[in-house]
Design a protein around this motif. Structure first.
Motif, mmCIF file in Angstrom:
data_model
loop_
_atom_site.group_PDB
_atom_site.id
_atom_site.type_symbol
_atom_site.label_atom_id
_atom_site.label_comp_id
_atom_site.label_asym_id
_atom_site.label_seq_id
_atom_site.Cartn_x
_atom_site.Cartn_y
_atom_site.Cartn_z
ATOM 1 N N MET A 84 36.237 51.456 32.107
ATOM 2 C CA MET A 84 37.579 51.721 32.619
ATOM 3 C C MET A 84 37.862 53.232 32.649
ATOM 4 S SD MET A 84 40.311 50.424 33.865
ATOM 5 C CE MET A 84 40.209 48.690 33.410
ATOM 6 N N VAL A 113 36.225 55.009 35.536
ATOM 7 C CA VAL A 113 36.924 54.814 36.811
ATOM 8 C C VAL A 113 38.013 55.863 36.967
ATOM 9 C CG1 VAL A 113 38.422 53.255 38.114
ATOM 10 C CG2 VAL A 113 36.407 52.356 36.924
ATOM 11 N N HIS A 114 38.759 56.108 35.906
ATOM 12 C CA HIS A 114 39.846 57.090 35.961
ATOM 13 C C HIS A 114 39.307 58.516 36.036
ATOM 14 C CE1 HIS A 114 43.560 54.657 35.182
ATOM 15 N NE2 HIS A 114 42.621 53.755 34.928
ATOM 16 N N PRO A 131 34.009 59.560 40.317
ATOM 17 C CA PRO A 131 32.593 59.201 40.487
ATOM 18 C C PRO A 131 31.605 60.119 39.782
ATOM 19 C CG PRO A 131 33.480 60.192 42.485
ATOM 20 C CD PRO A 131 34.645 59.939 41.591
ATOM 21 N N CYS A 174 45.250 55.214 32.375
ATOM 22 C CA CYS A 174 44.123 54.511 31.767
ATOM 23 C C CYS A 174 44.606 53.778 30.509
ATOM 24 C CB CYS A 174 43.012 55.483 31.396
ATOM 25 S SG CYS A 174 41.525 54.665 30.763
#
Length: 237
Positions: A1, A4-5, A8, A45
């Motif tokens: 998770m 993702v925040h 990439p 997040c």
């Protein structure tokens, strides 16, 4: 998770990478993310994040998004206000056989501006010389500070039952007698460990070795007393 925040190009680093790569005893609650300088990490997040920025592409483990351990641990060590816990972190990683001192030295050559670099390098040199715990590193530095002979570290001794034992610090004084200093951290207070220590000391005594035992708090708090005992044991007075 958290990745993702972070975007990439984000990878896990510092304490989080250490945990992912098997290091025990140094877990931290926030997830450590390494992102390119200038990256804006998305808000919201559900887990806390500590963001580390880098101006170069990180080196990762295989095709994962986890920074290689030597680099990650130097970033973790740099988060401490003083060098000492950082030195302990590096010593723990070597002691747990997660990496070799040579890998840390190579990482320090690459990270020329990392915080505490000079003291971390000195600690890694001591680790490479045989000290496996921060308490042993402190003991070696005590010996150097008072110009005592530098002991052999983690010397191997085979006991009558065939088991291999490691001595924290050992000297062979001029009359041929073996002098051993054992550095006892908190784990040595556990009953099973304490009993094993007594049996080990008995075997050394039966072999006519002179054994000195020092709880870590003692040689740090009463340095002069420890130095005096070592000088007498080594026939330096």
């Amino acid at each position: 998770m958290a990745l993702v925040h972070g975007g990439p190009q984000a990878v896990l680093t510092a304490f989080t990478a250490g945990e992912e790569l098997g290091l025990e005893g140094w877990t931290r609650t926030p997830t450590d993310l390494l992102v390119p300088a200038g990256t804006r990490v998305r808000k919201g997040c559900p887990v806390p994040i500590t963001v580390h920025f880098t101006g170069t592409a990180p080196v990762v483990v295989g095709r994962s998004r986890v920074e290689v351990l030597p680099h990650a641990l130097l970033r973790a060590a740099a988060t401490f206000a003083s060098a000492r816990p950082g030195c302990g972190l590096l010593a723990a990683a070597v002691q747990q056989q997660r990496l070799r001192p040579e890998e840390l030295l190579a990482a320090l050559d690459r990270f020329t501006r990392v915080r505490h670099r000079r003291l971390l390098r000195a600690a890694v040199a001591d680790i490479a010389g045989g000290s496996e715990a921060l308490s042993e590193i402190d003991f070696i530095r005590l010996c150097r500070r008072h110009h005592l002979p530098e002991p052999e570290r983690q010397a191997v001794r085979c006991e009558p039952d065939g088991r291999r034992r490691y001595l924290d610090a050992a000297w062979r004084r001029r009359d041929g007698r073996l002098v051993v200093a054992e550095i006892d951290g908190a784990l040595h207070l556990l009953p099973r460990r304490w009993w094993a220590d007594q049996m080990r000391q008995n075997e050394l005594a039966l072999a006519d070795a002179l054994v000195l035992r020092y709880p870590t708090v003692l040689f740090r708090a009463e340095e002069r007393t420890v130095v005096d005992q070592l000088r007498r044991a080594l026939l330096l007075v």
